[in-house]
Design an enzyme around this catalytic site. Structure first.
Site, short mmCIF file in Angstrom:
data_model
loop_
_atom_site.label_atom_id
_atom_site.label_comp_id
_atom_site.label_asym_id
_atom_site.label_seq_id
_atom_site.Cartn_x
_atom_site.Cartn_y
_atom_site.Cartn_z
N ASP A 139 4.83 -14.93 11.20
CA ASP A 139 3.38 -15.33 10.68
C ASP A 139 2.43 -14.22 10.97
O ASP A 139 1.79 -14.06 12.15
CB ASP A 139 3.11 -16.75 11.70
CG ASP A 139 1.87 -17.25 11.05
OD1 ASP A 139 0.96 -16.61 10.56
OD2 ASP A 139 1.43 -18.31 11.57
N HIS B 44 -2.51 10.14 0.16
CA HIS B 44 -2.63 8.85 -0.56
C HIS B 44 -2.56 8.82 -2.06
O HIS B 44 -1.80 7.90 -2.46
CB HIS B 44 -3.89 8.26 0.07
CG HIS B 44 -4.04 6.84 0.33
ND1 HIS B 44 -3.84 6.51 1.74
CD2 HIS B 44 -3.97 5.64 -0.11
CE1 HIS B 44 -3.91 5.15 1.92
NE2 HIS B 44 -3.86 4.49 0.55
N GLU C 112 0.86 -1.11 -0.15
CA GLU C 112 -0.07 0.04 0.09
C GLU C 112 0.98 1.49 0.00
O GLU C 112 1.76 1.54 0.99
CB GLU C 112 -0.94 -0.08 1.17
CG GLU C 112 -1.93 1.29 1.20
CD GLU C 112 -2.98 1.03 2.49
OE1 GLU C 112 -3.06 0.03 3.02
OE2 GLU C 112 -3.25 2.10 2.94
N LYS D 181 -6.97 -1.14 11.76
CA LYS D 181 -6.23 -1.71 10.44
C LYS D 181 -5.19 -1.00 10.39
O LYS D 181 -4.12 -1.06 9.69
CB LYS D 181 -7.42 -1.68 9.10
CG LYS D 181 -6.74 -2.07 8.31
CD LYS D 181 -6.22 -1.34 7.39
CE LYS D 181 -5.73 -2.11 6.01
NZ LYS D 181 -4.94 -1.26 4.92
#
Ligand code: MEV
Length: 458
Positions: free
Chosen positions: A312, A409, A83, A296
């Site tokens: 992991d 962004h 991202e 998130k």
């Protein structure tokens, strides 16, 4: 590390100079770094030994977050993420936090949990008593299952039994896995003690597996940010909105590191930004829908470090969200408050990471990532990964609480859109700049910009 993790202008350097600088700062030979990155880090032959039915490998961008200081030690922080803006945003927020001393992190105990399920127990109270009495014997079985771990100073530390109702018990063995994430070690222990535990409880042996809700392997991170660092210039006017916070009476003080607002832009004072970040935190504390997105943003930073270091990320995600929901209501992993003028942040989350074993044995980039990060072991790795999560969260909230996320962004996203439209080399930046300026970050706009760039000069 010679000069810490602060490298102003790093993003503007060509890739090859970035590699040299990181090699110099980390003490990792440049040739070793380059060799690690060759063929995307992992060739198909190695990948074929790692998982099944392999057809090839799948590469992702590997970058470093800068400015990260945890417990007075500087770290270049490797991040693997697709991202745009995540690495830049984490570096930027880490710079603001660094100005007030950096991240302060701690890990109390670092124990993983082995679970043994025992079903169809006729007399649970009696079964619990038998299991409690047999703790020394069960501990002996557990120790015998992991002799190498015990030799390294780790091993089982404690046993606990819970009655889940409906004739079902669960036995927990808490295990110090030292610098390993520990899934295999813990599963070995669960399988070793399972049969005896079921026999003692006169029940039916069920699952024997670790729990990813490793709430005895928690990381806590605290930080503070002076409002001077938080101010920013923004194009968004929000003139139709009633301001949630009254603007301060004093004239705004620009952060030393921020450019003055460009013409047509407004300066948002750092104290206003701090208040809005606290409001954003309260929103996440009150509303699970917002808490999920807030978290998130935290995981943007944490997962990127977890991936870069060959750990992991599914285990980490499962643990983080289960922990976030521990009170029965899903909650934010990081909360923000004011303390005097300053904004203060607190993070608490489970984080089971390893610096030995697992993918690290075979993945050259994960090995290089750990070396350039210069962590002393799994505990320090977890503290740095959690700090990256906190920085990502702060950066997201600062943008969301002011001009919104899209402007920053989109200008970074524009580069991948330019690549998707076929831009090559120096064309990428030019096309990206054009479409970001036009406010139309689409492949169609990029294709048009590219075509006009390639028109022969008349
Ligand atoms: C995007 O990857 C992450 C954010 O949505 C996090 C947030 O909303 O806090 C910006």
């Amino acid at each position: 590390m010679t000069d810490g993790s602060r490298i102003p202008g790093f993003y503007r350097l060509p890739l090859s100079e970035r590699l040299s600088l990181v090699a110099e700062r980390s003490g990792l030979p440049r040739a070793e770094l380059e060799a690690a990155f060759a063929r995307g880090g992992l060739d198909a032959e190695k990948a074929d030994k790692l998982v099944e039915n392999v057809l090839g490998t799948y590469a992702l961008p590997f970058g470093v977050a800068l400015n990260v200081r945890v417990n007075a030690r500087d770290h270049l922080v490797p991040m693997v993420v697709e991202e745009p803006s995540v690495i830049a945003a984490a570096s930027n927020a880490a710079r603001m936090i660094r100005a007030s001393g950096g991240f302060h992190a701690e890990i109390g105990e670092a124990l993983m949990t082995a679970q043994v399920q025992i079903a169809s127990v006729a007399d649970p109270a009696e079964a619990v008593a038998h299991l409690v009495n047999a703790k020394p014997k069960l501990m002996e079985l557990a120790r015998a299952a992991v002799p190498n771990l015990v030799a390294r100073g780790g091993g089982p530390r404690e046993i606990d039994v819970r009655d889940l109702g409906s004739g079902m018990l669960v036995l927990h063995v808490y295990v110090d896995c030292r610098d390993a994430m520990g899934a295999n070690l813990v599963n070995c222990i669960a399988e070793a003690v399972g049969p005896s535990a079921a026999e003692l409880a006169r029940g039916v042996l069920g699952l024997r597996i670790l729990s990813n809700l490793c709430d005895r392997r928690l990381v806590r991170v605290r930080c503070r940010v002076h409002p001077r660092e938080l101010g920013l210039s923004t194009k968004a006017t929000h003139s139709h909105e009633r301001p949630a916070i009254d603007p301060p009476s004093e004239p705004p003080r620009a952060a030393a590191s921020e450019p003055p607002p460009a013409p047509g832009e407004a300066w948002v004072d750092g104290r206003v930004v701090a208040e809005r970040i606290v409001l954003a935190s309260r929103f996440a504390e009150l509303d699970p829908y917002r808490a999920a997105t807030h978290n998130k943003g935290v995981m943007n930073g944490v997962d990127a470090v977890v991936l870069a270091t060959g750990n992991d990320f599914r285990a980490v995600e499962a643990g983080a969200h289960a922990y976030a929901a521990r009170s029965g209501r899903y909650a934010p992993l990081v909360v923000w408050r004011r303390d005097g003028e300053d904004l203060t942040g607190e993070l608490e989350m489970p984080l089971a990471l390893g610096t030995v074993g697992g993918t690290l044995r075979v993945h050259p980039v994960a090995q290089a990532a750990l070396k350039l990060m210069r962590v002393s072991g799994a505990d320090e790795l977890a503290m740095v990964a959690a700090s990256a999560g906190m920085a990502s969260n702060l950066a997201a909230l600062r943008a969301l609480a002011t001009e919104g996320i899209q402007r920053g962004h989109m200008s970074l996203h524009a580069r991948s859109v330019a690549v998707a439209a076929g831009a090559l080399g120096s064309e990428v930046e030019l096309v990206a700049l054009t479409i970001a300026d036009q406010g139309s970050v689409t492949v169609e706009a990029a294709t048009r910009a590219l075509a006009s760039l390639r028109l022969p000069a008349s």
